[in-house]
Design a protein around this motif. Structure first.
Motif, PDB file in Angstrom:
ATOM      1  N   GLY A  35      10.831   7.097   1.076  1.00 48.38           N
ATOM      2  CA  GLY A  35      11.675   8.009  -0.125  1.00 48.38           C
ATOM      3  C   GLY A  35      13.104   6.350  -0.303  1.00 48.38           C
ATOM      4  N   GLY A  36      12.403   5.021   0.553  1.00 48.53           N
ATOM      5  CA  GLY A  36      12.920   3.942   0.125  1.00 48.53           C
ATOM      6  C   GLY A  36      12.912   2.865  -1.094  1.00 48.53           C
ATOM      7  N   THR A  37      13.685   2.700  -1.227  1.00 47.38           N
ATOM      8  CA  THR A  37      13.605   2.429  -3.271  1.00 47.38           C
ATOM      9  C   THR A  37      13.937   0.594  -2.944  1.00 47.38           C
ATOM     10  N   ARG A  38      13.781   0.477  -4.318  1.00 45.33           N
ATOM     11  CA  ARG A  38      13.551  -1.366  -4.687  1.00 45.33           C
ATOM     12  C   ARG A  38      13.787  -1.072  -6.285  1.00 45.33           C
ATOM     13  N   GLU A  39      13.929  -2.828  -7.372  1.00 43.08           N
ATOM     14  CA  GLU A  39      13.814  -2.168  -8.696  1.00 43.08           C
ATOM     15  C   GLU A  39      13.059  -3.413  -8.195  1.00 43.08           C
ATOM     16  N   ALA A  40      12.353  -3.744 -10.097  1.00 46.83           N
ATOM     17  CA  ALA A  40      11.039  -3.875 -10.210  1.00 46.83           C
ATOM     18  C   ALA A  40      11.204  -4.647 -11.525  1.00 46.83           C
ATOM     19  N   ASP A  47       1.401  -1.079   0.234  1.00 45.24           N
ATOM     20  CA  ASP A  47      -0.347   0.074  -0.139  1.00 45.24           C
ATOM     21  C   ASP A  47       0.368   1.400  -0.282  1.00 45.24           C
ATOM     22  N   ALA A  48       1.693   0.771   0.742  1.00 43.21           N
ATOM     23  CA  ALA A  48       2.760   2.726   1.016  1.00 43.21           C
ATOM     24  C   ALA A  48       3.941   2.838  -0.731  1.00 43.21           C
ATOM     25  N   GLU A  49       3.765   2.300  -1.531  1.00 44.47           N
ATOM     26  CA  GLU A  49       4.749   1.458  -3.006  1.00 44.47           C
ATOM     27  C   GLU A  49       4.457   1.959  -3.896  1.00 44.47           C
ATOM     28  N   GLY A  50       4.790   2.744  -4.546  1.00 41.50           N
ATOM     29  CA  GLY A  50       4.035   2.874  -5.874  1.00 41.50           C
ATOM     30  C   GLY A  50       6.043   3.491  -7.109  1.00 41.50           C
ATOM     31  N   MET A  51       5.738   4.622  -8.391  1.00 44.75           N
ATOM     32  CA  MET A  51       6.674   4.720  -8.855  1.00 44.75           C
ATOM     33  C   MET A  51       6.212   6.478  -8.953  1.00 44.75           C
ATOM     34  N   LEU A  52       7.588   6.910  -9.235  1.00 48.05           N
ATOM     35  CA  LEU A  52       7.313   8.564  -9.227  1.00 48.05           C
ATOM     36  C   LEU A  52       7.680   8.487 -11.294  1.00 48.05           C
ATOM     37  N   VAL A  53       6.395   9.567 -11.376  1.00 48.22           N
ATOM     38  CA  VAL A  53       6.585   9.847 -13.330  1.00 48.22           C
ATOM     39  C   VAL A  53       5.975  11.495 -13.326  1.00 48.22           C
ATOM     40  N   GLY A  54       6.312  12.146 -14.159  1.00 48.03           N
ATOM     41  CA  GLY A  54       5.840  13.426 -14.447  1.00 48.03           C
ATOM     42  C   GLY A  54       6.665  13.543 -15.403  1.00 48.03           C
ATOM     43  N   SER A  55       5.872  14.401 -16.410  1.00 50.19           N
ATOM     44  CA  SER A  55       5.919  14.688 -17.297  1.00 50.19           C
ATOM     45  C   SER A  55       6.924  15.514 -17.749  1.00 50.19           C
ATOM     46  N   LEU A  56       7.514  16.522 -16.714  1.00 47.87           N
ATOM     47  CA  LEU A  56       8.990  17.516 -17.073  1.00 47.87           C
ATOM     48  C   LEU A  56      10.648  17.032 -15.955  1.00 47.87           C
ATOM     49  N   SER A  57      11.651  16.091 -16.040  1.00 47.04           N
ATOM     50  CA  SER A  57      11.796  14.949 -15.239  1.00 47.04           C
ATOM     51  C   SER A  57      12.743  15.623 -14.363  1.00 47.04           C
ATOM     52  N   GLN A  87      11.935   1.583 -10.913  1.00 49.12           N
ATOM     53  CA  GLN A  87      12.726   1.904  -9.314  1.00 49.12           C
ATOM     54  C   GLN A  87      10.959   1.527  -9.099  1.00 49.12           C
ATOM     55  N   VAL A  88      10.871   0.956  -7.777  1.00 46.57           N
ATOM     56  CA  VAL A  88       9.066   1.203  -7.135  1.00 46.57           C
ATOM     57  C   VAL A  88       9.886   2.189  -5.995  1.00 46.57           C
ATOM     58  N   VAL A  89       9.531   2.975  -5.343  1.00 52.06           N
ATOM     59  CA  VAL A  89       9.432   3.303  -3.981  1.00 52.06           C
ATOM     60  C   VAL A  89       8.366   3.655  -3.267  1.00 52.06           C
TER      61      VAL A  89
END
Length: 390
Positions: free
Chosen positions: A305-310, A237-247, A299-301
């Motif tokens: 701010g903790g991260t892991r790869e998927a 429930d606490a995880e997602g990804m970082l996405v955006g139109s501007l880097s 990257q899953v975040v």
């Protein structure tokens, strides 16, 4: 730094069946290397894909060197000064090379040393100057010799510390904040080997400083090509990804873990946004959503701010109605605008200062969680140049 997990599976472990069980466990757990005797290299190849390091055999030394080993790396030190089978010279002055560890054989890339006392610590340090890889095994010691070796030879060799448990592996990776480059597990326990692999992965992961941005606009924009990223991992429930139109400013978009009266949860999925948008990858760069395909890593975040790869298992691109979300981030230089396009659907949720909110409920003035870094990017890599995004 690339961290590695090694599993020891030479004849000290037992017969071939015992060694085979360790090797199979190492492969299944995701270890990077196994360390075996030279005669076992071919049999390891038959078991699965893993890098193989081998102790050079006595026969090769006596004969002055035989055929080149099929191993990915070869080691000296077993049956010699390295493991105490041969005493160090009384006049040892801290000068050693790989041929000292195993005479008349110059094929070795790695040195294996048991630290039996202070003189062996100096011996390991000297051997590391000549070795691409140095394995050090502590005997009745804790952290200090490893700290010394990390400080003195950490840049000269790939330093691998001996361990028997996942906890010891974790400590080795954290020592002096830099940590050992690798750990060599000497255990039959699948749980300890898997735990060491998890410690390796945790040591390599970024910890990101997330911040908030104030929503200034939520506008329906019509149809666009929307990307769903379906991964080979389950997110919580606490995880997602970082996405955006501007880097420079990426929005925290939650995985579809929440139950809905309309559709079942998809905890492997992030409904990420339009094809042009960026998503952050484990290397700290970005990829366009349209570029992703099965086998890529994202990257899953989590909210801390903790991260892991998927691994991406599938990418779904479909035309869907979209929202344009615009927000402002307060920086040291003032206020900066960030934005993204995201599907107009109540199942799509972004992180806010109060938890998570469906984009259909998002309003001007809400505080959303973003990752902001004031850098430009070229082909997904941070660069120091002036780029205008709007």
């Amino acid at each position: 730094m690339t961290r590695t997990v090694w599993v020891k599976a030479d004849d000290s472990v037992g017969d071939w069946e015992a060694r085979k069980r360790r090797i199979t466990t190492a492969i299944e757990a995701g270890a990077d290397w196994v360390l075996v005797d030279e005669d076992d290299v071919g049999r390891v190849r038959d078991l699965g894909a893993i890098d193989v390091a081998a102790f050079l055999s006595d026969a090769d030394v006596v004969d002055g060197g035989g055929e080149t080993a099929e191993a990915d790396a070869t080691f000296v030190g077993k049956g010699g000064e390295g493991d105490g089978s041969i005493d160090l010279p009384d006049d040892f002055t801290g000068s050693a090379d790989l041929t000292t560890l195993r005479r008349r054989d110059d094929r070795a890339q790695g040195a294996y040393v048991r630290v039996l006392g202070t003189e062996y610590e100096a011996f390991a340090e000297s051997a590391a100057a000549a070795a691409d890889i140095t394995v050090v095994i502590g005997e009745d010691w804790s952290i200090i010799p490893l700290e010394n070796l990390i400080a003195r030879v950490g840049d000269e060799t790939h330093l691998v510390a001996g361990a028997t448990t996942a906890a010891e592996a974790r400590t080795a990776f954290e020592t002096l904040e830099l940590g050992a480059d690798g750990v060599l597990l000497d255990t039959d326990s699948p749980e300890e080997i898997r735990g060491a692999v998890e410690a390796r992965d945790a040591a390599e992961r970024e910890s990101l400083e997330l911040t908030t941005a104030t929503v200034t606009a939520v506008e329906a924009t019509g149809m666009a090509d929307r990307v769903c990223i379906d991964t080979g991992s389950l997110m919580d429930d606490a995880e997602g990804m970082l996405v955006g139109s501007l880097s420079r400013g990426l929005f925290f978009v939650h995985a579809e873990t929440a139950e809905s009266p309309y559709v079942e949860s998809r905890p492997f999925r992030v409904n990420a946004g339009a094809v042009h948008a960026y998503v952050r990858n484990p290397e700290g760069g970005t990829n366009y959503l349209a570029e992703l395909s099965s086998g890529d890593e994202v990257q899953v975040v989590d909210r801390d701010g903790g991260t892991r790869e998927a691994i991406v298992g599938r990418v779904k691109i479909e035309k869907r109605p979209m929202f344009r979300i615009q927000a402002e981030v307060t920086t040291d230089d003032g206020v900066d605008r960030v934005e993204t396009l995201i599907q107009n659907a109540e199942t799509v949720k972004v992180a806010t200062d109060e938890g998570r909110t469906a984009v259909t409920d998002l309003e001007t003035g809400d505080e959303v969680v973003v990752y902001y870094e004031d850098v430009a990017r070229h082909f997904g890599e941070a660069v120091e140049e002036s780029i205008i995004e709007k």
